[in-house]
Scaffold this active site. Structure first.
Site, short mmCIF file in Angstrom:
data_model
loop_
_atom_site.label_atom_id
_atom_site.label_comp_id
_atom_site.label_asym_id
_atom_site.label_seq_id
_atom_site.Cartn_x
_atom_site.Cartn_y
_atom_site.Cartn_z
N TYR A 1 -4.03 -7.17 -16.74
CA TYR A 1 -3.17 -6.86 -15.60
C TYR A 1 -1.82 -6.35 -16.11
CZ TYR A 1 -1.69 -7.44 -10.69
OH TYR A 1 -1.26 -7.24 -9.41
N LYS B 1 -6.59 -3.71 -14.43
CA LYS B 1 -5.96 -3.58 -13.12
C LYS B 1 -4.49 -3.30 -13.38
CE LYS B 1 -3.91 -5.17 -9.19
NZ LYS B 1 -4.35 -5.88 -8.02
N LYS C 1 -0.68 -2.35 -12.27
CA LYS C 1 0.30 -2.41 -11.17
C LYS C 1 1.19 -1.18 -11.24
CE LYS C 1 0.83 -5.18 -8.67
NZ LYS C 1 0.22 -5.26 -7.34
N ASP D 1 -2.75 -0.09 -8.48
CA ASP D 1 -2.26 -0.78 -7.28
C ASP D 1 -0.77 -0.55 -7.06
OD1 ASP D 1 -1.70 -2.47 -5.19
OD2 ASP D 1 -2.00 -4.33 -6.31
N PRO D 2 -0.40 0.47 -6.24
CA PRO D 2 1.03 0.72 -6.00
C PRO D 2 1.62 -0.11 -4.85
CG PRO D 2 -0.29 2.49 -5.08
CD PRO D 2 -1.27 1.49 -5.66
N ASN E 1 -5.26 -5.92 -0.72
CA ASN E 1 -4.78 -7.27 -0.41
C ASN E 1 -3.47 -7.19 0.36
OD1 ASN E 1 -3.67 -6.66 -3.32
ND2 ASN E 1 -2.27 -8.17 -2.44
N HIS F 1 -7.54 -11.23 -5.89
CA HIS F 1 -6.11 -11.01 -6.07
C HIS F 1 -5.47 -12.17 -6.83
CE1 HIS F 1 -2.06 -12.05 -4.41
NE2 HIS F 1 -1.81 -10.79 -4.64
N ARG G 1 10.69 -16.63 -3.96
CA ARG G 1 10.56 -15.38 -4.71
C ARG G 1 11.34 -14.28 -3.98
NH1 ARG G 1 4.95 -11.99 -6.08
NH2 ARG G 1 6.05 -10.08 -6.68
#
Ligand code: GKR
Ligand code: MG
Length: 434
Positions: free
Chosen positions: A145, A191, A193, A220-221, A278, A329, A413
């Protein structure tokens, strides 16, 4: 068997400055650990999102947990995952996972369910995936990832950490990061990001990753692009992300309608780059519209916010019936979540991709699992022949995590605040940005 004690631990774990369309990770990720101790002296554990709100929600549930039968407890908490505002309703807010008030109840339920299943498994000395009863694999594959990343290893002050991976803000930097991750963990899928740099740089990065590693790549944007940009990226990366490679494009644009328009646009050009989600799809109530509009060809499950492991198994069956793929996810996490993810994946027949995990971004120094980090070897986690999750808490490590939490200023967060502090004081989260 009754639940005699409930303990909730707020932890902070070092987290490197990695980027996404949400912004920049804070120096600490927050996690909560739930312990349910039975009157037989056995303890079931779960890990979930951290900070004030998730811990307060678990705290508020204590009166319903104490004295309950763990075999029946999750049945008596169904109000948390059924009915208005509790999991049957739409839950999209575009907030970072773990900070969405609309799925707070399913998250709370999930933590209790995992701890109960662990408690039952440990009491019977049966691995958790066998308590679920449908183990179809003993080894669960996870993906590398990689993230665009600034220099730094996370932590603050005298707890500042070594920078294990270094800065990665170019295609070459990303390739080096993935090489290091694969050398350490043996991953067989990537995967990636994105949604951070100009799409042309991200396209070039995917090309280099596909060329260098010759394994399935997913991009995955997190909804950073317009429909037009998404179609352009899909077109340019049809060879790298196409269905024939085992790759996909995850949440290129926001909303179910946006995703449906991207899929239509690509299919009109004869391009089969499947879309995963997701973000556009976060709960059961999203499925009818998403499937009817052919907006999503792969759903990413996550027991932490889909209302637990058994809900994920039901999601898998629904996806299978509709001919939709299922992936998993992840958010920043420790070994307790890692094992929970592995167990639910082991017991879910229709899981059609290697799962995501942020685990390479967490550090041994913060691990709360007794004996240290959960091993990922050749890209897989093997289900141990031990009761429940197969891991116990190291209470000294839990105490250190609590101490870090007490010392650090973070209580939720907030990737935007961190982005403004360290990268650009005027930064705003724009969806779409490109
Ligand atoms: O950790 O920054 C991150 C990720 O962007 C995370 O928040 C997402 O939830 O991993 C996630 C995803 O697949 O969208
Ligand atoms: Mg995603």
């Amino acid at each position: 068997m009754r639940i005699a004690e409930v303990h909730i631990h707020n932890l902070a774990i070092a987290d490197p400055p990695i980027r996404s369309s949400y912004g920049l990770h804070q120096p600490y990720a927050l996690r909560s650990i739930l312990e349910l101790k039975s009157d037989d002296g056995v303890t079931g554990i779960a890990e979930t999102y951290g900070g004030e709100a998730p811990a307060a929600a678990l705290e508020a549930l204590k009166p319903r947990l104490i004295g309950a039968n763990p075999f029946r407890l999750t049945g008596s908490l169904m109000d948390l995952i059924g009915g208005e505002g509790s999991g049957d309703a739409r839950s999209q807010t575009m907030l970072v996972p773990g900070e969405n008030p609309l799925d707070a109840n399913p998250r709370t339920y999930s933590a209790v369910e995992t701890a109960c299943l662990d408690l039952i498994g440990k009491t019977l000395n049966v691995p958790l995936c066998d308590v679920l009863g449908t183990r179809v694999r003993d080894a669960v594959p996870f993906s590398a990832y990689p993230f665009y990343k600034h220099a730094g290893g996370g932590g603050e002050g005298d707890d500042k950490r070594e920078d294990e991976y270094g800065e990665a803000l170019t295609p070459e930097g990303l390739v080096a990061q993935v090489r290091q991750m694969i050398a350490t963990y043996g991953f067989k899928d990537i995967k990636f990001k994105t949604g951070v740099l100009d799409p042309d740089i991200e396209i070039e990065t995917v090309r280099q990753l596909a060329r260098e590693f010759r394994m399935p790549v997913r991009m995955d944007p997190n909804s950073a692009w317009t429909v037009e940009t998404s179609i352009r990226v899909g077109r340019e990366l049809r060879e790298e992300l196409g269905a024939h490679t085992g790759g996909y494009l995850e949440d290129p644009t926001a909303t179910i309608d946006g995703m449906a328009a991207v899929r239509r646009g690509l299919l009109a050009e004869g391009i089969d780059v499947p879309l995963a989600s997701n973000v556009a799809v976060t709960c059961f109530a999203d499925l009818p519209e998403a499937f009817a509009k052919n907006a999503v060809q792969i759903v990413l499950c996550d027991h932490h916010y889909w209302g637990g492991m058994r809900q994920v198994m039901q999601l898998a069956k629904i996806c299978q019936v509709w001919g939709v793929g299922l992936s998993m996810h992840s958010n920043s996490h420790l070994g307790v979540s890692m094992m929970a993810m592995a167990h639910v994946a082991a017991a879910t027949p229709h899981l059609t991709y290697a799962c995501d995990t942020h685990y390479p971004w967490s550090q041994a120094k913060d691990e709360v699992v007794l004996g240290g980090r959960v091993p990922i070897v050749d890209g897989v986690i093997r289900i141990p022949e031990r009761g429940g999750l197969g891991v116990e808490l190291d209470y000294d490590q839990v105490a250190r995590g609590r101490e870090r939490y007490a010392k650090c200023p973070y209580r939720k967060r907030d990737d935007t605040a961190e982005m403004r502090k360290h990268v650009d004081p005027t930064w705003e989260r724009l969806l779409p940005r490109w």
